[in-house]
Design a protein around this motif. Structure first.
Motif, PDB file in Angstrom:
ATOM      1  N   ALA A  57      -4.829  -1.750  12.046  1.00  0.00           N
ATOM      2  CA  ALA A  57      -4.354  -1.003  10.904  1.00  0.00           C
ATOM      3  C   ALA A  57      -4.240  -2.069   9.784  1.00  0.00           C
ATOM      4  N   LEU A  58      -3.670  -2.014   8.600  1.00  0.00           N
ATOM      5  CA  LEU A  58      -3.808  -2.859   7.784  1.00  0.00           C
ATOM      6  C   LEU A  58      -1.785  -3.371   7.613  1.00  0.00           C
ATOM      7  N   SER A  59      -1.766  -3.883   8.672  1.00  0.00           N
ATOM      8  CA  SER A  59       0.028  -5.019   8.696  1.00  0.00           C
ATOM      9  C   SER A  59      -0.045  -6.220   7.758  1.00  0.00           C
ATOM     10  N   ALA A  87      -2.153   2.109   6.531  1.00  0.00           N
ATOM     11  CA  ALA A  87      -0.867   1.269   6.678  1.00  0.00           C
ATOM     12  C   ALA A  87      -0.543   0.847   7.994  1.00  0.00           C
ATOM     13  N   ASP A  88       0.085   0.342   8.488  1.00  0.00           N
ATOM     14  CA  ASP A  88       0.474  -0.317   9.704  1.00  0.00           C
ATOM     15  C   ASP A  88       1.778   0.555   9.685  1.00  0.00           C
ATOM     16  N   ILE A  89       1.980   1.760  10.678  1.00  0.00           N
ATOM     17  CA  ILE A  89       2.164   2.384  10.789  1.00  0.00           C
ATOM     18  C   ILE A  89       3.905   2.500  11.832  1.00  0.00           C
ATOM     19  N   PRO A 140      -8.195  -4.456  16.490  1.00  0.00           N
ATOM     20  CA  PRO A 140      -9.018  -3.369  17.019  1.00  0.00           C
ATOM     21  C   PRO A 140      -8.071  -2.241  17.972  1.00  0.00           C
ATOM     22  N   ASP A 141      -6.933  -2.775  18.370  1.00  0.00           N
ATOM     23  CA  ASP A 141      -5.738  -2.407  19.263  1.00  0.00           C
ATOM     24  C   ASP A 141      -5.600  -1.479  18.340  1.00  0.00           C
ATOM     25  N   ALA A 142      -5.251  -1.844  16.958  1.00  0.00           N
ATOM     26  CA  ALA A 142      -4.613  -0.879  16.323  1.00  0.00           C
ATOM     27  C   ALA A 142      -5.628  -0.135  14.999  1.00  0.00           C
ATOM     28  N   GLN A 156      -4.466   8.745  -7.092  1.00  0.00           N
ATOM     29  CA  GLN A 156      -5.206   7.875  -9.008  1.00  0.00           C
ATOM     30  C   GLN A 156      -6.603   7.928  -8.768  1.00  0.00           C
ATOM     31  N   ARG A 157      -7.160   7.101  -7.495  1.00  0.00           N
ATOM     32  CA  ARG A 157      -8.409   6.200  -7.817  1.00  0.00           C
ATOM     33  C   ARG A 157      -9.482   7.312  -7.174  1.00  0.00           C
ATOM     34  N   LEU A 158      -8.832   8.152  -6.114  1.00  0.00           N
ATOM     35  CA  LEU A 158      -9.214   9.619  -5.179  1.00  0.00           C
ATOM     36  C   LEU A 158      -9.615  10.343  -6.487  1.00  0.00           C
ATOM     37  N   ILE A 213       3.361  10.224   0.505  1.00  0.00           N
ATOM     38  CA  ILE A 213       2.568   9.937  -0.441  1.00  0.00           C
ATOM     39  C   ILE A 213       1.554   8.865   0.097  1.00  0.00           C
ATOM     40  N   ALA A 214       0.041   9.437  -0.901  1.00  0.00           N
ATOM     41  CA  ALA A 214      -0.486   7.805  -0.498  1.00  0.00           C
ATOM     42  C   ALA A 214       0.257   6.703  -1.508  1.00  0.00           C
ATOM     43  N   GLY A 215      -0.120   5.047  -1.259  1.00  0.00           N
ATOM     44  CA  GLY A 215       0.920   4.945  -2.042  1.00  0.00           C
ATOM     45  C   GLY A 215       0.296   3.520  -2.475  1.00  0.00           C
ATOM     46  N   PRO A 218      -4.312  10.647   5.010  1.00  0.00           N
ATOM     47  CA  PRO A 218      -3.115  11.421   5.479  1.00  0.00           C
ATOM     48  C   PRO A 218      -1.422  11.578   5.856  1.00  0.00           C
ATOM     49  N   GLU A 219      -1.061  10.414   4.953  1.00  0.00           N
ATOM     50  CA  GLU A 219       0.007   9.933   4.191  1.00  0.00           C
ATOM     51  C   GLU A 219       0.675  11.257   4.426  1.00  0.00           C
ATOM     52  N   ILE A 220       0.713  12.532   3.771  1.00  0.00           N
ATOM     53  CA  ILE A 220       1.313  14.162   3.923  1.00  0.00           C
ATOM     54  C   ILE A 220       1.351  13.859   5.448  1.00  0.00           C
ATOM     55  N   VAL A 257      -0.067  -6.439  -3.961  1.00  0.00           N
ATOM     56  CA  VAL A 257      -2.257  -6.076  -4.013  1.00  0.00           C
ATOM     57  C   VAL A 257      -2.616  -5.516  -4.872  1.00  0.00           C
ATOM     58  N   ASN A 258      -3.000  -5.035  -5.770  1.00  0.00           N
ATOM     59  CA  ASN A 258      -3.628  -4.554  -6.028  1.00  0.00           C
ATOM     60  C   ASN A 258      -3.941  -5.165  -7.069  1.00  0.00           C
ATOM     61  N   ASP A 259      -3.043  -5.682  -7.732  1.00  0.00           N
ATOM     62  CA  ASP A 259      -3.189  -7.361  -8.796  1.00  0.00           C
ATOM     63  C   ASP A 259      -4.481  -7.383  -8.263  1.00  0.00           C
ATOM     64  N   ARG A 260      -4.194  -8.271  -7.487  1.00  0.00           N
ATOM     65  CA  ARG A 260      -4.381  -9.530  -6.447  1.00  0.00           C
ATOM     66  C   ARG A 260      -5.893  -9.216  -5.775  1.00  0.00           C
ATOM     67  N   ILE A 261      -6.388  -7.596  -5.768  1.00  0.00           N
ATOM     68  CA  ILE A 261      -7.748  -8.047  -5.724  1.00  0.00           C
ATOM     69  C   ILE A 261      -8.142  -7.142  -6.834  1.00  0.00           C
ATOM     70  N   ALA A 262      -7.881  -6.760  -7.833  1.00  0.00           N
ATOM     71  CA  ALA A 262      -8.645  -6.315  -8.984  1.00  0.00           C
ATOM     72  C   ALA A 262      -8.595  -7.568  -9.991  1.00  0.00           C
TER      73      ALA A 262
HETATM   74  C1  LIG Z   1      -5.941  -1.486  -4.459  1.00  0.00           C
HETATM   75  C2  LIG Z   1      -5.810  -1.956  -3.021  1.00  0.00           C
HETATM   76  C3  LIG Z   1      -6.152  -1.298  -2.035  1.00  0.00           C
HETATM   77  C4  LIG Z   1      -5.423  -2.555  -0.815  1.00  0.00           C
HETATM   78  C5  LIG Z   1      -5.072  -1.361   0.352  1.00  0.00           C
HETATM   79  C6  LIG Z   1      -4.438  -2.653   1.257  1.00  0.00           C
HETATM   80  C7  LIG Z   1      -3.418  -2.747   1.682  1.00  0.00           C
HETATM   81  C8  LIG Z   1      -2.792  -1.214   1.480  1.00  0.00           C
HETATM   82  C9  LIG Z   1      -2.380  -1.172   2.643  1.00  0.00           C
HETATM   83  C10 LIG Z   1      -0.841  -0.080   2.863  1.00  0.00           C
HETATM   84  C11 LIG Z   1      -0.529   0.480   2.081  1.00  0.00           C
HETATM   85  C12 LIG Z   1      -0.157   1.392   1.714  1.00  0.00           C
HETATM   86  C13 LIG Z   1      -0.156   3.107   1.001  1.00  0.00           C
HETATM   87  C14 LIG Z   1      -0.918   4.183   1.790  1.00  0.00           C
HETATM   88  O1  LIG Z   1      -0.850   5.004   0.704  1.00  0.00           O
HETATM   89  C15 LIG Z   1      -0.184   4.565   3.242  1.00  0.00           C
HETATM   90  C16 LIG Z   1      -0.995   3.985   4.766  1.00  0.00           C
HETATM   91  O2  LIG Z   1      -2.030   3.897   4.421  1.00  0.00           O
HETATM   92  S1  LIG Z   1       0.504   5.314   5.914  1.00  0.00           S
HETATM   93  C17 LIG Z   1      -0.869   5.108   6.890  1.00  0.00           C
HETATM   94  C18 LIG Z   1      -1.881   6.213   7.339  1.00  0.00           C
HETATM   95  N1  LIG Z   1      -2.785   6.562   8.052  1.00  0.00           N
HETATM   96  C19 LIG Z   1      -3.362   7.856   9.103  1.00  0.00           C
HETATM   97  O3  LIG Z   1      -2.012   8.236   9.401  1.00  0.00           O
HETATM   98  C20 LIG Z   1      -3.589   6.983  10.250  1.00  0.00           C
HETATM   99  C21 LIG Z   1      -3.026   7.360  11.744  1.00  0.00           C
HETATM  100  N2  LIG Z   1      -4.218   6.895  12.661  1.00  0.00           N
HETATM  101  C22 LIG Z   1      -4.848   7.986  13.147  1.00  0.00           C
HETATM  102  O4  LIG Z   1      -4.771   9.802  12.566  1.00  0.00           O
HETATM  103  C23 LIG Z   1      -5.226   8.338  14.430  1.00  0.00           C
HETATM  104  O5  LIG Z   1      -4.695   6.267  15.611  1.00  0.00           O
HETATM  105  C24 LIG Z   1      -6.455   7.244  14.069  1.00  0.00           C
HETATM  106  C25 LIG Z   1      -7.028   6.963  13.410  1.00  0.00           C
HETATM  107  C26 LIG Z   1      -6.941   9.043  13.877  1.00  0.00           C
HETATM  108  C27 LIG Z   1      -7.136   7.349  15.456  1.00  0.00           C
HETATM  109  O6  LIG Z   1      -7.124   8.081  16.599  1.00  0.00           O
HETATM  110  P1  LIG Z   1      -7.136   8.473  17.716  1.00  0.00           P
HETATM  111  O7  LIG Z   1      -8.987   7.795  17.791  1.00  0.00           O
HETATM  112  O8  LIG Z   1      -6.004   8.811  18.582  1.00  0.00           O
HETATM  113  O9  LIG Z   1      -6.675   6.533  18.292  1.00  0.00           O
HETATM  114  P2  LIG Z   1      -4.791   6.413  18.980  1.00  0.00           P
HETATM  115  O10 LIG Z   1      -4.079   7.210  17.131  1.00  0.00           O
HETATM  116  O11 LIG Z   1      -5.151   6.535  19.903  1.00  0.00           O
HETATM  117  O12 LIG Z   1      -4.760   4.801  18.231  1.00  0.00           O
HETATM  118  C28 LIG Z   1      -5.620   4.248  18.318  1.00  0.00           C
HETATM  119  C29 LIG Z   1      -4.357   2.638  18.512  1.00  0.00           C
HETATM  120  O13 LIG Z   1      -4.526   2.563  17.250  1.00  0.00           O
HETATM  121  C30 LIG Z   1      -3.201   2.760  17.357  1.00  0.00           C
HETATM  122  N3  LIG Z   1      -2.842   2.642  14.778  1.00  0.00           N
HETATM  123  C31 LIG Z   1      -3.732   3.634  14.877  1.00  0.00           C
HETATM  124  N4  LIG Z   1      -3.762   3.934  13.485  1.00  0.00           N
HETATM  125  C32 LIG Z   1      -2.961   3.357  13.226  1.00  0.00           C
HETATM  126  C33 LIG Z   1      -1.406   3.190  11.915  1.00  0.00           C
HETATM  127  N5  LIG Z   1      -1.889   3.317  11.106  1.00  0.00           N
HETATM  128  N6  LIG Z   1      -0.929   1.840  12.094  1.00  0.00           N
HETATM  129  C34 LIG Z   1      -0.472   1.297  13.415  1.00  0.00           C
HETATM  130  N7  LIG Z   1      -1.157   1.525  14.911  1.00  0.00           N
HETATM  131  C35 LIG Z   1      -1.952   2.442  14.040  1.00  0.00           C
HETATM  132  C36 LIG Z   1      -2.398   3.800  17.857  1.00  0.00           C
HETATM  133  O14 LIG Z   1      -1.067   3.803  17.627  1.00  0.00           O
HETATM  134  C37 LIG Z   1      -2.791   3.146  19.170  1.00  0.00           C
HETATM  135  O15 LIG Z   1      -2.255   2.273  19.735  1.00  0.00           O
HETATM  136  P3  LIG Z   1      -1.970   2.651  20.950  1.00  0.00           P
HETATM  137  O16 LIG Z   1      -0.864   4.530  20.855  1.00  0.00           O
HETATM  138  O17 LIG Z   1      -3.153   2.384  22.108  1.00  0.00           O
HETATM  139  O18 LIG Z   1      -0.909   1.363  21.095  1.00  0.00           O
END
Ligand SMILES: CCCCCCCCCCCCC[C@H](O)CC(=O)SCCNC(=O)CCNC(=O)[C@H](O)C(C)(C)COP(=O)(O)OP(=O)(O)OC[C@H]1O[C@@H](n2cnc3c(N)ncnc32)[C@H](O)[C@@H]1OP(=O)(O)O
Length: 258
Positions: A27-29, A65-67, A22-24, A145-147, A138-140, A131-133, A87-92
């Motif tokens: 986010a998918l660490s 993903a966990d930024i 909930p604190d993140a 592809q799916r979208l 980009i999305a990874g 929103p990776e842009i 990841v993709n293969d294991r979920i599929a």
């Molecule tokens: C085929 C099988 C698929 C399987 C998928 C599962 C495994 C794969 C996982 C990896 C995927 C890699 C490829 C992927 O395409 C790449 C990405 O995902 S890049 C990340 C994309 N996401 C974002 O850019 C969103 C980022 N977050 C935000 O824009 C905002 O947080 C929000 C969601 C709009 C919410 O905004 P607010 O309400 O203002 O809240 P905060 O921003 O203050 O956030 C609260 C708190 O959470 C922390 N946090 C939020 N998002 C992330 C994140 N993505 N990573 C890490 N931490 C995050 C944020 O930092 C705050 O923390 P605090 O500052 O309070 O410590």
């Protein structure tokens, strides 16, 4: 095994897996992804489980993903690690149906995770995006592809290039999600759908999932051939006999095949 970033409950043939960071914004660490994959594989291997529901919190299914983890990585790190390749293969490989119950944000990897499930039931609060842009990447793992296959090129391109979020109603209209329900009804609806699937013939459920998924991997004529051979094979099961007899005898079918 006890997990730290997800919660798992198995009840009445349904496994509910809830992301719990909930604190993140869930986010998918690397840790969460590892625990999630293990929980999915355990549910798939559990004979009692017939359907899986994957959920997040009211505010976020998963914000990607966990930024914080990715910010310090470079090309050599991710390329040598082949990051997320398995990841993709294991979920599929999960044979049982997975329903994504999405409320709040499903962004980046969160949207990709939901799309990798078999269908999405969304709360009216759900917001989908790639929103990776905005992060200079980009999305990874399916976000281009799916979208594109699920909502069409224009919307997929719009979302990947502008990073805009797609609200639940547009997601349903675009075919990204199956149903939209009031947020307070989301879990009731998702668990209800899972229960309904759990009552069906398990062998037919697994076959139907495989057939629908094959439609994204092959030509129409090949897919029809695959579907037909699976349809024929259903006539070798006790469930086909029970299902059709129950209809003719105007009673509820009691399916037996595992
Ligand atoms: C085929 C099988 C698929 C399987 C998928 C599962 C495994 C794969 C996982 C990896 C995927 C890699 C490829 C992927 O395409 C790449 C990405 O995902 S890049 C990340 C994309 N996401 C974002 O850019 C969103 C980022 N977050 C935000 O824009 C905002 O947080 C929000 C969601 C709009 C919410 O905004 P607010 O309400 O203002 O809240 P905060 O921003 O203050 O956030 C609260 C708190 O959470 C922390 N946090 C939020 N998002 C992330 C994140 N993505 N990573 C890490 N931490 C995050 C944020 O930092 C705050 O923390 P605090 O500052 O309070 O410590």
């Amino acid at each position: 095994m006890a997990f730290e970033t997800i919660n798992v409950e198995v009840d009445d043939h349904v496994a509910l897996i809830k992301l719990d960071r909930p604190d993140a914004m869930n986010a998918l660490s690397q840790q969460l992804v590892g625990e999630l994959l293990q929980a999915l594989e355990e549910a798939d291997a559990n004979e009692k489980v017939r359907c899986i529901v994957l959920a997040g919190s009211d505010k976020a299914f998963a914000a990607g993903a966990d930024i914080k983890e990715m910010a310090k990585l470079g090309f050599v790190d991710v390329f040598n690690a082949n990051l997320f390749a398995q990841v993709n293969d294991r979920i599929a490989a999960i044979r049982k149906p997975i329903i994504a119950a999405v409320a709040g944000y499903a962004l980046g990897g969160g949207c990709e995770l939901a799309m990798a499930c078999d269908f999405i039931i969304a709360a009216d609060t759900a917001k989908f995006g790639q929103p990776e842009i905005n992060l200079g990447v980009i999305a990874g793992i399916g976000g281009t592809q799916r979208l594109a296959r699920f909502v069409g090129k224009s919307k997929a391109m719009d979302m990947n290039l502008t990073g805009r979020l797609m609200p639940a109603e547009e997601a349903e209209r675009s075919g990204l999600v199956s149903r939209v329900v009031p947020a307070k009804k989301l879990m009731e609806e998702a668990m209800g759908a899972a229960q309904k699937i759990a009552e069906k013939s398990q062998i037919s459920v697994l076959a139907a999932k495989e057939a629908v998924n094959r439609s994204y991997e092959t030509t129409l004529s090949e897919g029809l051939r695959f579907e037909r051979s699976l349809f024929h094979s259903m006539f070798a099961t006790e469930d086909q006999k029970e299902g059709m007899s129950a209809f003719l005898e105007k009673r509820q079918a009691q399916f037996r095949d595992k």
